[in-house]
Motif scaffolding. Structure first.
Motif, short mmCIF file in Angstrom:
data_model
loop_
_atom_site.label_atom_id
_atom_site.label_comp_id
_atom_site.label_asym_id
_atom_site.label_seq_id
_atom_site.Cartn_x
_atom_site.Cartn_y
_atom_site.Cartn_z
N LEU A 187 25.54 -30.12 -41.73
CA LEU A 187 24.30 -29.63 -41.41
C LEU A 187 23.41 -29.66 -42.74
N ARG A 188 23.89 -29.80 -43.81
CA ARG A 188 22.90 -29.82 -45.03
C ARG A 188 22.06 -31.30 -45.19
N LYS A 189 22.61 -32.04 -44.23
CA LYS A 189 21.85 -33.52 -44.20
C LYS A 189 20.81 -33.32 -42.86
N ALA A 190 19.65 -33.49 -43.29
CA ALA A 190 18.20 -33.35 -42.61
C ALA A 190 18.45 -33.99 -41.13
N ARG A 191 19.20 -35.09 -40.95
CA ARG A 191 19.03 -35.70 -39.83
C ARG A 191 19.97 -35.18 -38.76
N VAL A 192 21.13 -34.61 -39.22
CA VAL A 192 22.22 -33.94 -38.49
C VAL A 192 21.80 -32.78 -38.23
N ARG A 193 21.26 -32.10 -39.08
CA ARG A 193 20.69 -30.48 -38.95
C ARG A 193 19.70 -30.69 -37.93
N ALA A 194 18.66 -31.76 -37.75
CA ALA A 194 17.66 -31.73 -36.71
C ALA A 194 18.24 -31.99 -35.51
N LYS A 195 19.18 -32.85 -35.40
CA LYS A 195 19.92 -32.91 -33.97
C LYS A 195 20.62 -31.80 -33.48
N ALA A 196 21.25 -30.92 -34.36
CA ALA A 196 21.98 -29.72 -34.01
C ALA A 196 21.01 -28.83 -33.56
N VAL A 197 19.70 -28.78 -34.28
CA VAL A 197 18.87 -27.56 -33.88
C VAL A 197 18.23 -28.08 -32.47
N ARG A 198 17.76 -29.30 -32.26
CA ARG A 198 17.38 -29.85 -30.92
C ARG A 198 18.40 -29.51 -29.75
N ALA A 199 19.65 -30.11 -29.87
CA ALA A 199 20.67 -29.94 -28.91
C ALA A 199 20.72 -28.33 -28.59
N LEU A 200 20.78 -27.56 -29.60
CA LEU A 200 21.01 -26.15 -29.02
C LEU A 200 19.82 -25.52 -28.42
N SER A 201 18.76 -25.95 -29.00
CA SER A 201 17.32 -25.02 -28.56
C SER A 201 16.87 -25.76 -27.12
N THR A 202 17.08 -26.93 -26.96
CA THR A 202 16.62 -27.57 -25.79
C THR A 202 17.64 -27.25 -24.71
N ALA A 203 18.81 -27.28 -24.72
CA ALA A 203 20.04 -26.86 -23.78
C ALA A 203 19.98 -25.61 -23.35
N TYR A 204 19.61 -24.42 -24.06
CA TYR A 204 19.66 -23.28 -23.77
C TYR A 204 18.31 -22.62 -23.71
N PHE A 205 17.21 -23.17 -24.11
CA PHE A 205 15.99 -22.21 -24.01
C PHE A 205 14.77 -23.08 -23.54
N ASP A 206 14.15 -22.22 -23.11
CA ASP A 206 12.82 -22.90 -22.00
C ASP A 206 11.59 -23.36 -23.19
N SER A 207 10.85 -24.18 -22.56
CA SER A 207 9.73 -24.57 -23.57
C SER A 207 8.88 -23.34 -24.13
N ALA A 208 8.97 -22.28 -23.39
CA ALA A 208 8.15 -21.03 -23.79
C ALA A 208 8.89 -20.37 -24.65
N HIS B 220 11.34 -39.18 -36.90
CA HIS B 220 10.22 -38.41 -36.33
C HIS B 220 10.56 -38.51 -34.74
N ARG B 221 11.03 -39.52 -34.34
CA ARG B 221 11.40 -39.95 -32.97
C ARG B 221 12.39 -38.67 -32.45
N LEU B 222 13.27 -38.50 -33.38
CA LEU B 222 14.43 -37.56 -33.03
C LEU B 222 13.76 -36.10 -32.73
N LEU B 223 12.91 -35.95 -33.71
CA LEU B 223 12.03 -34.52 -33.49
C LEU B 223 11.46 -34.48 -32.20
N CYS B 224 10.89 -35.49 -31.59
CA CYS B 224 10.17 -35.62 -30.45
C CYS B 224 11.32 -35.48 -29.19
N GLY B 225 12.66 -35.74 -29.61
CA GLY B 225 13.46 -35.95 -28.57
C GLY B 225 13.92 -37.41 -27.89
#
Length: 510
Positions: A325-346, A502-507
């Motif tokens: 998780l100290r690697k930027a790419r892995v951390r970004a994927k983990a954050v997106r996986a958790l935040s999009t799976a469990y929380f709506d856009s608002a 950047h594409r990763l951040l955009c999903g």
């Protein structure tokens, strides 16, 4: 080779049964104990020795990013090639475990994350051996340091060492496997608390290396309690909060009282109707391949808040997961996986803001986007008739020579829309970083990580409203509608890995 291209565990054993033991005497004199305290227990600031790192700078920076203390040990050269010490120096490898020895006991273990030879750095850290005048130049970088006390005789006898351990000794993987199979790992025998936590599962221990695929699979397989309103958010909130701690360079394992207060606040705010504020549930029940709890036996049954307080329990990602998780790419994927799976856009932006991960809401990592340096500086110089308010803060330093170079290559014309934006003093354009500088994205300040954009498309690019696909087409993030073909210039090499990030951040990761 750049830091982003260096893997911390390049060449590491792919399986636990390939790991060797490197038995390392700490030394009985004051020098040995002081050296151990200084560079293993406490660690050093890598930037203070940057001028001595030479060709190892990139590899060591990848091992110890973002101010994480660098931990080192070293050995003086062996007198002859056939000596066991020479074999240990030569044949030990990244991923092996070091068992530190003192006075018939093993006192700590650690994992080798880098091997190198550096006489100048060794001398700066430890001086010279007063007897031989040699430096401890055969160096290893260490991670996953765990203190314990265990009787060393069983291991020494199994490798036919008669008497105390006198020098650096390598135990091959096959012998290590046989010993563990017959007797268990040495630190099971007389384990006592130390400065750093003992492993949660001492028989085999958590994996020393956890790759991106394994970590993300564990997150995807998260088992949450189902409620009428949807899945329970206890565990996703706890994991996002813990990633936020790692991003802020806080301790990997959080004390129960801190976890109770902060995660309890998140559960109260975002748990939803009908959800109970019970932070002790995720604290204990997340235990597994990526999460550990210290202070309590493994067979404890759902300890409550009082039991966790009495035990001075701590919890967090296992070291192998934290390294990933100290690697930027892995951390970004983990954050997106958790935040999009469990929380709506608002709700998502509010949650990320509260756990210190708001940087993932933009490509720049800055709240509200990253203003171009020249515009920001001009605004600071402007003094109008209205009342002025001083605002303090920091933003990543940018090399203005790179900014000017990128704008020059493209004639101040936006690479997205190809429309020149004329003004009385020339064309308006901005140099936009593709993978944002600083935390949390950790992108480099280089021309290969920049685009020349007009202010509108800079804002859209930073706000993740548009992205660049693998064929260099600019598309809308919302519906993948193609908008433009990115205008390229042969003088300006854009590194594909930053565009992919950047594409990763955009999903839209590949």
């Amino acid at each position: 080779m750049t830091v982003n291209e260096v893997e911390r565990y390049e060449g590491a054993p792919s399986r636990q049964d390939e790991v060797q033991w490197l038995l390392q005497p700490r030394g009985n004199g004051k020098g040995g104990s002081e050296h151990f305290r200084h560079t293993v227990e406490e660690g050093v600031k890598l930037e203070e020795y940057e001028h001595l790192l030479g060709t190892e700078a990139a590899g060591l920076s990848a091992c110890f990013p973002n101010g994480i203390p660098a931990r080192f040990w070293g050995a003086t050269p062996a007198a002859v090639d056939w000596h066991p010490k020479a074999k240990a120096i030569r044949d030990s490898k990244v991923g092996d475990e070091v068992l530190f020895y003192n006075n018939w006991q093993f006192i700590a273990r650690a994992t080798i994350v880098h091997k190198f030879r550096n006489e100048r750095l060794a001398e700066a850290l430890w001086g010279k051996d007063p007897e031989s005048g040699a430096t401890w130049q055969h160096m290893i970088a260490l991670d996953d340091v765990v203190h314990f006390e265990a009787e060393a005789r069983p291991v020494l006898e199994s490798i036919n060492v008669k008497g105390a351990l006198r020098g650096l000794t390598l135990v091959p993987a096959a012998h290590r496997r046989a010993f563990i199979s017959a007797r268990g790992v040495p630190w099971q025998q007389r384990s006592t608390p130390g400065d750093l936590p003992a492993p949660r599962r001492p028989k085999s221990g958590p994996p020393s290396v956890l790759d991106e695929r394994e970590l993300l699979a564990a997150i995807a397989a998260l088992r949450t309690h189902s409620r009428r309103e949807g899945p329970s958010l206890h565990e996703p909130l706890a994991l996002l909060w813990s990633i936020g701690r790692l991003t802020a360079n806080k301790q990997r394992l959080a004390p129960w009282d801190v976890f109770q207060h902060e995660v309890g606040g998140l559960l109260s705010e975002f748990g939803g109707p009908g959800s109970r504020v019970t932070p002790h549930y995720p604290f204990w029940r997340l235990r597994g391949d990526i999460w550990e709890v210290t202070g309590l036996p493994d067979d404890a049954v759902d300890p409550g808040p009082e039991a966790l307080s009495r035990a001075d329990a701590t919890a967090g990602f296992v070291e192998a997961a934290a390294r990933s998780l100290r690697k930027a790419r892995v951390r970004a994927k983990a954050v997106r996986a958790l935040s999009t799976a469990y929380f709506d856009s608002a709700t998502r932006p509010l949650v990320l803001e509260r756990v210190g991960l708001h940087g993932y809401l933009s490509a720049s990592g800055q709240a509200g986007g990253e203003p171009p340096t020249d515009v920001a500086d001009a605004a600071q110089r402007d003094a109008g008739p209205v009342e002025r308010t001083s605002v303090s803060g920091t933003r990543p330093a940018r090399n203005q020579a790179f900014v000017r170079q990128v704008k020059s290559w493209h004639g101040g014309v936006c690479q997205v829309c190809s429309e020149p934006l004329e003004g009385p003093l020339g064309r308006f354009s901005e140099a936009a970083h593709i993978q944002g500088l600083g935390s949390p994205h950790e992108g480099p300040d280089s021309t290969s990580n920049m685009l020349c954009l007009c202010p509108n498309h800079h804002t859209q690019f930073d706000g993740l409203a548009i992205y660049i696909d693998s064929d260099w087409h600019v598309r809308q993030t919302m519906d993948d509608e193609p908008l433009y073909e990115l205008r390229l210039d042969p003088q300006h090499r854009i590194a594909p890995e930053y565009v992919e990030y950047h594409r990763l951040l955009c999903g839209k990761d590949d």
